[in-house]
Design a protein around this motif. Structure first.
Motif, PDB file in Angstrom:
ATOM      1  N   PRO A   3       0.828  -1.204   0.000  1.00 21.66           N
ATOM      2  CA  PRO A   3       0.000   0.000   0.000  1.00 21.66           C
ATOM      3  C   PRO A   3       0.866   1.260   0.000  1.00 21.66           C
ATOM      4  O   PRO A   3       1.956   1.275   0.540  1.00 21.66           O
ATOM      5  N   VAL A   4       0.356   2.312  -0.618  1.00 21.25           N
ATOM      6  CA  VAL A   4       1.055   3.584  -0.645  1.00 21.25           C
ATOM      7  C   VAL A   4       1.001   4.179   0.752  1.00 21.25           C
ATOM      8  O   VAL A   4      -0.063   4.261   1.356  1.00 21.25           O
ATOM      9  N   ALA A   5       2.157   4.593   1.265  1.00 20.99           N
ATOM     10  CA  ALA A   5       2.200   5.020   2.648  1.00 20.99           C
ATOM     11  C   ALA A   5       2.635   6.467   2.856  1.00 20.99           C
ATOM     12  O   ALA A   5       2.249   7.070   3.831  1.00 20.99           O
ATOM     13  N   TRP A   6       3.444   7.025   1.973  1.00 23.32           N
ATOM     14  CA  TRP A   6       4.007   8.351   2.173  1.00 23.32           C
ATOM     15  C   TRP A   6       3.425   9.341   1.182  1.00 23.32           C
ATOM     16  O   TRP A   6       3.348   9.072   0.002  1.00 23.32           O
ATOM     17  N   LYS A   7       3.037  10.529   1.673  1.00 25.07           N
ATOM     18  CA  LYS A   7       2.462  11.556   0.808  1.00 25.07           C
ATOM     19  C   LYS A   7       3.351  12.797   0.852  1.00 25.07           C
ATOM     20  O   LYS A   7       3.726  13.274   1.928  1.00 25.07           O
ATOM     21  N   LEU A   8       3.680  13.323  -0.323  1.00 22.63           N
ATOM     22  CA  LEU A   8       4.437  14.560  -0.446  1.00 22.63           C
ATOM     23  C   LEU A   8       3.508  15.630  -1.006  1.00 22.63           C
ATOM     24  O   LEU A   8       2.906  15.440  -2.062  1.00 22.63           O
ATOM     25  N   LEU A  66       5.926  16.346   4.038  1.00 21.86           N
ATOM     26  CA  LEU A  66       5.920  14.893   3.944  1.00 21.86           C
ATOM     27  C   LEU A  66       5.112  14.352   5.120  1.00 21.86           C
ATOM     28  O   LEU A  66       5.343  14.732   6.263  1.00 21.86           O
ATOM     29  N   SER A  67       4.133  13.502   4.809  1.00 15.88           N
ATOM     30  CA  SER A  67       3.383  12.861   5.888  1.00 15.88           C
ATOM     31  C   SER A  67       3.522  11.358   5.737  1.00 15.88           C
ATOM     32  O   SER A  67       3.486  10.818   4.637  1.00 15.88           O
ATOM     33  N   GLY A  68       3.705  10.728   6.889  1.00 18.40           N
ATOM     34  CA  GLY A  68       4.006   9.302   6.904  1.00 18.40           C
ATOM     35  C   GLY A  68       2.784   8.421   6.958  1.00 18.40           C
ATOM     36  O   GLY A  68       1.655   8.893   6.898  1.00 18.40           O
ATOM     37  N   GLY A  79       9.088  18.348   6.802  1.00 18.11           N
ATOM     38  CA  GLY A  79       9.170  19.033   5.526  1.00 18.11           C
ATOM     39  C   GLY A  79      10.323  19.997   5.427  1.00 18.11           C
ATOM     40  O   GLY A  79      11.192  20.045   6.290  1.00 18.11           O
ATOM     41  N   VAL A  80      10.280  20.777   4.352  1.00 20.46           N
ATOM     42  CA  VAL A  80      11.307  21.765   4.075  1.00 20.46           C
ATOM     43  C   VAL A  80      10.628  23.031   3.559  1.00 20.46           C
ATOM     44  O   VAL A  80       9.738  22.954   2.708  1.00 20.46           O
ATOM     45  N   ASP A  81      11.046  24.176   4.099  1.00 22.61           N
ATOM     46  CA  ASP A  81      10.615  25.461   3.580  1.00 22.61           C
ATOM     47  C   ASP A  81      11.708  26.006   2.682  1.00 22.61           C
ATOM     48  O   ASP A  81      12.888  25.985   3.047  1.00 22.61           O
ATOM     49  N   VAL A  82      11.321  26.496   1.514  1.00 23.45           N
ATOM     50  CA  VAL A  82      12.245  27.158   0.602  1.00 23.45           C
ATOM     51  C   VAL A  82      12.009  28.650   0.776  1.00 23.45           C
ATOM     52  O   VAL A  82      10.894  29.132   0.594  1.00 23.45           O
ATOM     53  N   ARG A  83      13.060  29.366   1.153  1.00 28.11           N
ATOM     54  CA  ARG A  83      12.943  30.799   1.408  1.00 28.11           C
ATOM     55  C   ARG A  83      13.253  31.611   0.161  1.00 28.11           C
ATOM     56  O   ARG A  83      13.850  31.105  -0.786  1.00 28.11           O
ATOM     57  N   GLY A  84      12.875  32.877   0.199  1.00 31.19           N
ATOM     58  CA  GLY A  84      13.037  33.766  -0.947  1.00 31.19           C
ATOM     59  C   GLY A  84      14.465  33.990  -1.390  1.00 31.19           C
ATOM     60  O   GLY A  84      14.720  34.367  -2.526  1.00 31.19           O
ATOM     61  N   ASP A  85      15.432  33.751  -0.491  1.00 29.40           N
ATOM     62  CA  ASP A  85      16.833  33.920  -0.866  1.00 29.40           C
ATOM     63  C   ASP A  85      17.457  32.606  -1.342  1.00 29.40           C
ATOM     64  O   ASP A  85      18.650  32.531  -1.585  1.00 29.40           O
ATOM     65  N   GLY A  86      16.633  31.555  -1.455  1.00 31.76           N
ATOM     66  CA  GLY A  86      17.125  30.259  -1.909  1.00 31.76           C
ATOM     67  C   GLY A  86      17.588  29.349  -0.787  1.00 31.76           C
ATOM     68  O   GLY A  86      17.943  28.205  -1.024  1.00 31.76           O
ATOM     69  N   SER A  87      17.573  29.843   0.448  1.00 36.29           N
ATOM     70  CA  SER A  87      17.983  28.991   1.569  1.00 36.29           C
ATOM     71  C   SER A  87      16.856  28.012   1.910  1.00 36.29           C
ATOM     72  O   SER A  87      15.701  28.203   1.519  1.00 36.29           O
ATOM     73  N   TYR A  91      12.088  20.963   8.894  1.00 42.60           N
ATOM     74  CA  TYR A  91      11.334  20.988  10.133  1.00 42.60           C
ATOM     75  C   TYR A  91      10.632  19.659  10.364  1.00 42.60           C
ATOM     76  O   TYR A  91      10.415  18.875   9.446  1.00 42.60           O
ATOM     77  N   LEU A  92      10.278  19.424  11.628  1.00 44.62           N
ATOM     78  CA  LEU A  92       9.441  18.296  12.032  1.00 44.62           C
ATOM     79  C   LEU A  92       8.144  18.879  12.566  1.00 44.62           C
ATOM     80  O   LEU A  92       8.133  19.963  13.144  1.00 44.62           O
ATOM     81  N   GLY A  93       7.057  18.175  12.380  1.00 47.70           N
ATOM     82  CA  GLY A  93       5.773  18.634  12.884  1.00 47.70           C
ATOM     83  C   GLY A  93       4.878  19.112  11.773  1.00 47.70           C
ATOM     84  O   GLY A  93       5.246  19.102  10.594  1.00 47.70           O
ATOM     85  N   HIS A  94       3.695  19.550  12.166  1.00 45.08           N
ATOM     86  CA  HIS A  94       2.709  20.007  11.173  1.00 45.08           C
ATOM     87  C   HIS A  94       2.177  21.375  11.580  1.00 45.08           C
ATOM     88  O   HIS A  94       2.540  22.373  11.001  1.00 45.08           O
TER      89      HIS A  94
END
Length: 120
Positions: A3-8, A66-68, A79-87, A91-94
């Motif tokens: 079964p499919v388990a991970w959602k991006l 990403l949710s497990g 997940g990951v945040d992409v900032r305006g300067d490219g950095s 993070y963990l959590g929702h």
């Protein structure tokens, strides 16, 4: 077939894209690839809204979540945040996000993988 388990979920401006993966490593590979693509395309513009200026590092131009598997309790969210300067910021959590600290010479994606492998 397993079964499919991970959602991006990828959010950029008003667009939302969702994809599913059977394995966490495949989902993390897709997250990394898409985040690098978004970071490369940032323009680093300051946003001035009259009462406040937002520097590029303060802007989130893309959020990759990403949710497990549903069977894990508590459910894995990161997940990951992409900032305006490219950095990038992992993070963990929702709802409440905890920034993943990067070690010396450790890339954002390696830190995220480490945090997910050690999270309960």
């Amino acid at each position: 077939m397993a079964p499919v388990a991970w959602k991006l979920t990828v959010r950029v401006e008003a667009k939302v894209q969702k994809s599913r993966y059977e394995r966490m490593d495949d989902a993390l590979d897709a997250l990394e690839s898409r985040a690098r693509e978004l970071a490369h395309g940032t323009d680093g513009q300051v946003v001035d809204v009259k009462i406040r200026r937002f520097e590029p590092v303060e802007q989130v131009v893309g959020r990759l979540e990403l949710s497990g598997p549903e069977r894990l309790m508590p459910k894995v969210r990161a997940g990951v945040d992409v900032r305006g300067d490219g950095s990038l910021a992992a993070y963990l959590g929702h709802v409440t996000r905890e920034v993943v600290a990067e070690g010396k010479a450790e890339a954002t994606f390696r830190a995220l993988r480490r945090a997910l492998n050690t999270s309960p």
